[in-house]
Design an enzyme around this catalytic site. Structure first.
Site, short mmCIF file in Angstrom:
data_model
loop_
_atom_site.label_atom_id
_atom_site.label_comp_id
_atom_site.label_asym_id
_atom_site.label_seq_id
_atom_site.Cartn_x
_atom_site.Cartn_y
_atom_site.Cartn_z
N GLY A 172 33.79 12.35 4.87
CA GLY A 172 34.54 11.03 4.87
C GLY A 172 36.05 11.08 3.94
O GLY A 172 36.37 10.13 3.65
N ASP A 173 36.24 12.32 3.72
CA ASP A 173 37.41 12.49 2.74
C ASP A 173 38.61 13.24 3.43
O ASP A 173 39.37 13.64 2.41
CB ASP A 173 37.00 12.97 1.38
CG ASP A 173 37.57 12.64 0.22
OD1 ASP A 173 38.01 11.43 0.35
OD2 ASP A 173 37.78 13.42 -0.60
#
Ligand SMILES: Nc1ncnc2c1ncn2[C@@H]1O[C@H](COP(=O)(O)OP(=O)(O)OP(=O)(O)O)[C@@H](O)[C@H]1O
Ligand SMILES: [Mg+2]
Length: 425
Positions: free
Chosen positions: A306-307
């Site tokens: 998610g980064d």
């Protein structure tokens, strides 16, 4: 910076690959000004400092005509070269400067920055008169002497070190030697991040994502680290630097620099269509790099990373001028650390939701980025085919923590049919 009034200025000479770019003046009140040298502006063969100064970038001439004036923070091209998190705290503390004093931090780390830019403190008598006269009654002063060693800068939030490998041991680079590995030590906040990153990067490599050489390194093989808090874990994650080749620098810049955004804007100021379009339009091989970018976007979804924000994508300049998408880095299965995480970092086809995204969103992404869908789709299909064939088996032997493996398998089973991967829970 020496004590004094607001007319006193320190000046850094900015260069790239030994070519003068200009002079960065720093005032006591935080104002800082980059004057770009005529020799750089007028050189059609100049090395690329940032895509925005590339001769074929639409506004390059206009952008370089006026000085780049900022307050407190440096211009994003420079601000993004500095660490964000614990490494920044460590450096600011040892320098005894405020964590937001970016000019000071740059002047300290300027000989070993990411990519090929150098920022070199100037003696007052070496500063050309024309540079000072643009600053009214400014008086150039000497930089304060600093004695600390280990002056390297790496961007990002996690603690990390630039190290040189010799016979299986890793040393902080000293003097003029440049580190050729980034070593990310284990986190006191999240468990087994090095094992996670090693596993996620390895899985990415199996489905056609270009990755640098990676390793897990025993902590007792790391020499002369500063005093930092470490958890009770044995291994660090090591990744070979693609912006170093022996002692040579290869220039790179991240997409925050390219889009002229600050680190704190890395999640909020762009989407994957914006990045895709820049890659397709400006890379020396736009189609190949767009295809690689599409693969990575899908892999980040599959691996619950998610980064993948703006600073986790970079251009690299192997011939000093022409951008290419850099190898992949910082692929981590983040949903094992963030409870109920359901989103990736930037919009793709107007959504960030792992559990609703489908091939149709990728088609919308390609259309918006101006990239032909027919050239992208086969790459996504191949990623899915290889991931389904190889990952469930590979994950059983890779070193990720067992609880994290379980979360990843459950993520695979929860994705939409287009992207679902069957794996025993
Ligand atoms: N193999 C590499 N070669 C050269 N530069 C790299 C490499 N890997 C990472 N970098 C650079 O170092 C920076 C920090 O690395 P990385 O993104 O892995 O760290 P991080 O602290 O986990 O980042 P974040 O803040 O995104 O969590 C990257 O933004 C990139 O500029
Ligand atoms: Mg990162």
């Amino acid at each position: 910076m020496s004590a004094g009034n607001n007319d006193e200025v320190n000046v850094l000479q900015i260069s790239i690959h030994g070519v003068l770019v200009g002079y960065l003046a720093g005032f006591k009140n935080g104002r800082n000004v980059l004057s770009i040298a005529d020799s750089f502006k007028n050189d059609p063969k100049r090395p690329t400092l940032s895509l925005i100064t590339h001769p074929s970038f639409p506004n390059a001439t206009k952008l370089m005509a006026a000085p780049w004036v900022q307050n407190q923070r440096l211009h994003p091209v420079f601000s993004n070269l500095l660490p964000e998190g614990s490494l920044r705290e460590l450096i600011a503390q040892s320098l005894k400067v405020h964590i937001d004093n970016e000019f000071q931090i740059l002047s300290y780390l300027g000989e070993d920055l990411p990519g090929a830019i150098k920022a070199t403190p100037m003696e007052p008598e070496d500063i050309p008169d024309y540079v000072l006269s643009t600053h009214g009654k400014a008086k150039a002063v000497k930089f304060d002497k600093t004695t600390q060693e280990n002056k390297f800068s790496l961007a990002g939030v996690q603690m990390k070190f630039s190290m040189k490998e010799k016979e299986g041991r890793y040393n902080l680079s000293k003097d003029d030697a440049l580190g050729d590995w980034i070593i990310k030590t284990p986190s006191t906040q999240h468990k087994f991040v090095p094992l996670n990153e090693y596993t996620a990067m390895s899985l990415a490599g199996m489905v056609g994502v270009e990755i640098p050489e990676i390793k897990l390194v025993e902590l007792d093989k790391l020499d002369n680290l500063p005093q930092i808090n470490l958890p009770n874990e044995k291994q660090a994650f090591a990744i070979k630097r693609f912006d170093r080749d022996d002692n040579q620098r290869i220039h790179m810049e991240d997409f925050a620099q390219i889009l002229v955004k600050y680190p704190h804007e890395k999640y909020t100021s762009a989407n994957y269509e914006n990045i895709g379009k820049v890659i397709y339009d400006f890379s020396g091989d736009g189609l190949t790099d767009a295809q690689q970018f599409a693969r990575r976007l899908l892999v980040n979804i599959l691996l619950a990373n998610g980064d993948a924000h703006l600073k986790n994508w970079s251009f690299v300049y192997p011939d000093k001028v022409t951008p290419r998408l850099s190898p992949a880095y910082d692929i981590v299965t983040t949903n094992v650390y963030i409870e109920n995480e359901t989103q990736y970092a930037l919009n793709l086809g107007k959504t960030k939701e792992w559990y609703t995204v489908t091939m149709a969103h990728f088609q919308w992404w390609a259309d918006k980025s101006g990239i032909p869908w027919r050239a992208i789709k086969p790459h996504l299909d191949e990623v899915m085919k290889k991931a389904r064939e190889r990952w469930p088996e590979a994950l059983t032997t890779l070193p990720m923590d067992e609880a994290h493996k379980k979360t990843l398998r459950s993520h695979w089973n929860t994705l939409q049919d287009d992207f679902k991967i069957e794996a025993k829970k």
